[in-house]
Design a protein around this motif. Structure first.
Motif, PDB file in Angstrom:
ATOM      1  N   CYS A 439      90.686 111.567  35.285  1.00 14.18           N
ATOM      2  CA  CYS A 439      91.061 110.797  36.468  1.00 14.18           C
ATOM      3  C   CYS A 439      91.988 111.658  37.325  1.00 14.18           C
ATOM      4  O   CYS A 439      92.998 112.186  36.831  1.00 14.18           O
ATOM      5  N   LEU A 440      91.640 111.793  38.608  1.00 15.98           N
ATOM      6  CA  LEU A 440      92.392 112.678  39.509  1.00 15.98           C
ATOM      7  C   LEU A 440      93.288 111.917  40.481  1.00 15.98           C
ATOM      8  O   LEU A 440      94.157 112.507  41.101  1.00 15.98           O
ATOM      9  N   GLY A 441      93.066 110.641  40.631  1.00 20.52           N
ATOM     10  CA  GLY A 441      93.862 109.857  41.567  1.00 20.52           C
ATOM     11  C   GLY A 441      93.298 108.455  41.675  1.00 20.52           C
ATOM     12  O   GLY A 441      92.239 108.136  41.128  1.00 20.52           O
ATOM     13  N   ALA A 442      94.014 107.590  42.398  1.00 22.26           N
ATOM     14  CA  ALA A 442      93.563 106.211  42.578  1.00 22.26           C
ATOM     15  C   ALA A 442      94.166 105.644  43.850  1.00 22.26           C
ATOM     16  O   ALA A 442      95.264 106.035  44.275  1.00 22.26           O
ATOM     17  N   TYR A 443      93.431 104.715  44.455  1.00 29.05           N
ATOM     18  CA  TYR A 443      93.857 104.043  45.683  1.00 29.05           C
ATOM     19  C   TYR A 443      93.760 102.540  45.465  1.00 29.05           C
ATOM     20  O   TYR A 443      92.729 102.032  45.012  1.00 29.05           O
ATOM     21  N   ASP A 444      94.819 101.857  45.769  1.00 29.03           N
ATOM     22  CA  ASP A 444      94.880 100.407  45.574  1.00 29.03           C
ATOM     23  C   ASP A 444      95.312  99.771  46.891  1.00 29.03           C
ATOM     24  O   ASP A 444      96.492  99.754  47.244  1.00 29.03           O
ATOM     25  N   SER A 445      94.321  99.282  47.642  1.00 33.37           N
ATOM     26  CA  SER A 445      94.612  98.623  48.912  1.00 33.37           C
ATOM     27  C   SER A 445      94.150  97.174  48.841  1.00 33.37           C
ATOM     28  O   SER A 445      93.535  96.742  47.866  1.00 33.37           O
ATOM     29  N   ARG A 446      94.419  96.455  49.890  1.00 35.35           N
ATOM     30  CA  ARG A 446      94.049  95.035  49.910  1.00 35.35           C
ATOM     31  C   ARG A 446      92.542  94.843  49.878  1.00 35.35           C
ATOM     32  O   ARG A 446      92.045  93.891  49.284  1.00 35.35           O
ATOM     33  N   SER A 447      91.813  95.775  50.473  1.00 40.35           N
ATOM     34  CA  SER A 447      90.361  95.616  50.574  1.00 40.35           C
ATOM     35  C   SER A 447      89.603  96.197  49.397  1.00 40.35           C
ATOM     36  O   SER A 447      88.490  95.763  49.096  1.00 40.35           O
ATOM     37  N   GLU A 448      90.181  97.179  48.690  1.00 38.94           N
ATOM     38  CA  GLU A 448      89.433  97.806  47.606  1.00 38.94           C
ATOM     39  C   GLU A 448      90.365  98.571  46.674  1.00 38.94           C
ATOM     40  O   GLU A 448      91.502  98.905  47.025  1.00 38.94           O
ATOM     41  N   ILE A 449      89.846  98.821  45.465  1.00 31.64           N
ATOM     42  CA  ILE A 449      90.506  99.679  44.493  1.00 31.64           C
ATOM     43  C   ILE A 449      89.518 100.779  44.132  1.00 31.64           C
ATOM     44  O   ILE A 449      88.362 100.505  43.787  1.00 31.64           O
TER      45      ILE A 449
END
Length: 807
Positions: A439-449
């Motif tokens: 795993c190189l990174g992650a994004y957690d926003s209101r619209s998507e993960i």
């Protein structure tokens, strides 16, 4: 006239007129101008001469008795669809013969097929038209009189229908494309074309030509941006139809989407991997041209072709690399039309003295989940690589570095799904091993993960094995199993179970080497010694018996799956696969492992290895350390490849084909739902037809404008919940079907309190709207009123059912 027989006798001939009585006329009369039965006044007398013979006994001979015609079964009113047959029939009584005639709206009928079979009259009009509607009258007469029966026939016009519309239109770039659809209807018709959810508006290069029976979309000087699906919507006052026509513009492909990425390879060679073009020019990519350029002072800087017939998106450079020299690479794609411009250049790579690429050791970096940006802020999203229950995987390219990665986009409609995604990210970011995807990174926003992972370009292991250029032997199989066990030992040492080991989740690092990685930790969990873990998920062919029995899982649960994978790897057959999912689960529960003729060439050590993994008793299964120490693991190290028998691949090819068919079946559910939503086309306008007033009738205008309203709808339950009475200890399935657009968010409640998923309670919400609350090991305390609440931007709906647990 009796008397002396010797006297002379005379016979008198006379003419008699027979008239039916008034009572007979009244009994056969019917009411209404189009009603059944004879019309008053239609019975008339007709003179006819009958000789009357006197009897020899000098008694008067009786006159012949004639009965006028009458309908015992009159004609019946009917409604017929246009194009079908009109069939009218009635039954007569009276003296024969009859003379029959038919009238349509008072005029003699010169069409159809009339018939008289004894006392049954019939008129058949084939393939009726709207003008065949009206009042039909059957007139019957005989020597005694005449009668008639009438019926009203309504011809129901058919709604608009398309006539053999094209599915695809293909033109070369710069040519004019004509997408023509013909239709038929009994009513005035309006048509419009939709592309990218917008109605096509006439312009200098694209316009619509509408006629009474056709509509043509004209695209002049076709170009790549015109490619896609064009939907024609045709409407009359009876209904509407739509049809999608795919426009393909054939051109040279675009350049490969990413620069070549250099992978670690030993010796004097290296492997290049890249992404295919975002647009293939409308024609399938046939191959790639790989080029290299020697870098450094004094070099001419000319590009040299390494190969012109690479058939995949990776290529091993086996020769031409000189020690201590620097090189860069680029790639071109080509199709049947031509070759693309070159891709971006790769990073410059320097060879060492042995001709080996100088590489830095792999560094595992920790990261913080990005809650500020979206993944598209840093990456370009390319083609989809895969699709699973928890989300979809797309290829990503970092906008600054050009690094190719993979992004797992999680479904995030419900809070519990988002929490599950976060748990997987936290778990996998802590796992650092060469045999596990990183795993190189992650994004957690209101619209998507989104989780960003390293891109593993080699494809599924089993797909590699069936390749004609790959030699499949028992020692190579042992080497693959060793790598799987090394990765599993690492996660088991951290008390983590994978719980979804299967061939699809074992992939090759590149397209030519033999190194593999384990992927997809969507079901993985960290075991807690104080809290037994029970699950109700997994793939039937590979789950262990304790999963089906809803018993606590252990590290050994993964070892069962390892044994099943090894069985398939060596034989091409799945040991417990039945003809249905229920049969497969039953075979797994029985846990009766058999080695058939497919194992006649397989060593006893391999059979023993599998047998000690696929055991129903969890305590008797080999651990990772024990499996790695098994004698079969050492067999490949001493085996001479020259004397190693190649294993057949036919059955494994059939197995893979069957697995793809299963995936297609599941995908069809999603495709059907997408087709349902696409039928509710949004955006309408009033099209014009040549020579007509551009104003449409209110019915047509309302119909076209309602298309957008049909796309947007509040939730409703097409299948409601049903009350259930179940015995204690059983598994409860509360099932409903939810429709609505946008897709409703779902919440389950018990006695108005929100329910959370647990080891006993799980919610499944499928793409087709099917929603199920699954409750295992039901207890008396589970009794109560359960409610499914569905909500979207258009509204909210509820559905409830009462559960009673007895015993």
């Amino acid at each position: 006239m009796s008397g002396d027989p010797s006297k002379k006798r005379y016979v008198s001939t006379f003419r008699m007129y027979l008239q039916p009585s008034v009572q007979d006329q009244d009994s056969s009369a019917g009411g209404g101008s189009l009603g059944n039965g004879p019309t008053p006044g239609t019975v008339v007398s007709r003179s006819r001469t009958y000789p009357v013979q006197l009897a020899t006994e000098n008694k008067p001979g009786p006159a012949a008795e004639l009965n006028p015609p009458r309908f015992t079964e009159p004609l019946k009113d009917c409604t017929v669809d246009e194009g079908c047959d009109i069939v009218l029939h009635g039954v007569l009584a009276g003296s024969q013969p009859f003379h029959i005639s038919w009238l349509h709206n008072g005029e003699p009928v010169h069409f159809g097929t009339p018939s008289l079979d004894g006392v049954v009259v019939r008129l058949v009009v084939d393939d009726c038209l709207p003008e065949d509607a009206g009042a039909y009258t059957c007139v019957a007469e005989n020597a005694a009189g005449k009668t008639s029966s009438s019926a009203a026939v309504c011809v129901r016009g058919l709604p608009v229908q398309l006539k053999d519309p094209p599915k695809q239109v293909e033109v070369r770039a710069g040519e004019t494309a004509r997408l023509q659809c013909c239709f038929s209807s009994s009513f005035p018709v309006a048509a419009c074309w939709i592309h990218n959810k917008d109605q096509v508006v006439d312009g200098s290069r694209i316009w619509v030509e509408n006629g009474d029976k056709h509509s043509t979309l004209v695209v002049a000087e076709a170009q790549a941006s015109d490619v896609g699906s064009y939907i024609i919507v045709v409407r009359d006052r009876k209904g509407w139809v739509q049809h999608a026509v795919s426009l393909t513009v054939i051109d040279r492909p675009q350049p490969p989407a990413s620069c070549p990425v250099i992978s670690q390879i030993s010796g004097s060679s290296l492997v290049l991997s890249w992404s295919g073009p975002c647009y293939d020019g409308g024609s399938a990519i046939v191959g790639y041209v790989v080029e290299t350029k020697k870098e450094g002072p004094g070099e001419p800087g000319e590009w040299k072709e390494l190969t012109g017939c690479c058939r995949s998106t990776s290529y091993r450079v086996r020769s031409g690399l000189e020690p201590l020299c620097e090189y860069s690479f680029r790639v071109r794609a080509y199709n049947a039309v031509g070759i693309s411009r070159p891709s971006k250049e790769s990073d410059i790579i320097k060879m060492d003295t042995e001709g080996k690429v100088q590489e830095e050791p792999q560094i595992y970096e920790d990261f913080v989940i990005d809650t500020t940006n979206k993944v598209t802020d840093h990456y370009t999203v390319l083609e989809r690589l895969g699709m699973g229950k928890f989300g979809q995987v797309f290829q990503l390219v970092h906008k600054e570095s050009g690094r190719v990665c993979a992004g797992k986009f999680y479904k995030g409609r419900r809070s519990m799904e988002r929490e599950a995604a976060r748990r997987e990210i936290q778990l996998i970011k802590s796992l650092h091993h060469p045999k596990l995807v990183q795993c190189l990174g992650a994004y957690d926003s209101r619209s998507e993960i989104v989780m960003v992972m390293e891109y593993v370009a080699g494809g599924e292991l089993f797909e590699r094995i069936v390749d004609d250029n790959f030699e499949h032997t028992e020692p190579t199989s042992a080497r693959y199993m060793q790598q799987i066990l090394e990765g599993m030992r690492y996660i088991h040492q951290r008390n983590i179970v994978h719980l979804d080991l299967k061939p699809e989740n074992v992939v090759c690092v590149d397209s030519s080497g033999t190194n593999i990685k384990i992927i997809d930790f969507g079901l993985a969990s960290k075991l807690d010694p104080t809290t037994p873990l029970k699950i109700m998920q997994g793939t039937p062919e590979f789950v262990a018996p304790e999963v089906i029995s809803f018993e606590p899982v252990e590290l050994a649960t993964d070892m069962w799956s390892v044994g099943v994978i090894c069985y398939i790897l060596l034989s091409g057959e799945s040991p417990f696969q039945g003809n249905s999912e229920s049969e497969t689960l039953a075979l797994v529960t029985a846990a009766e492992l058999e080695f058939d003729e497919d194992f006649k060439e397989i060593s006893d050590q391999a059979r023993d290895f599998i047998s000690n993994l696929v055991k129903k008793d969890v305590r008797r299964r080999l651990s990772c350390d024990e499996a790695l120490a098994h004698p079969w693991m050492a067999s490949f190290a001493t085996a001479n490849p020259r004397y190693t028998k190649t294993l057949p691949k036919e059955k494994m090819k059939k197995y893979l084909a069957k697995q793809k068919w299963k995936k297609t079946g599941k995908a069809l559910l999603a495709l059907k739902r997408l087709a349902l939503l696409s039928s509710k086309v949004d955006g309408t306008s009033r099209p014009t037809s040549p020579g007509e007033d551009p104003g449409l009738t209110p019915e047509v205008e309302k119909a076209l404008k309602s298309l957008e309203e049909k796309l947007l709808s509040q939730p409703y339950f097409s299948q409601p919940l049903m009350d259930q009475v179940v015995p204690r200890g059983s598994t409860v399935h509360l099932i409903c079907n939810i429709q609505g657009y946008p897709d409703p968010e779902v919440e389950w409640l018990k006695e108005e309190e929100s329910l959370k998923e647990s080891s006993r309670l799980r919610v499944e919400y499928e793409e087709d709207g099917s929603c199920m609350l699954l409750l295992a090991d039901a207890e008396s305390g589970d009794s109560g009123l359960y409610t499914c609440r569905a909500a979207n931007s258009q509204g909210e709906a509820h559905c409830s059912a009462r559960l009673s647990v007895e015993g």
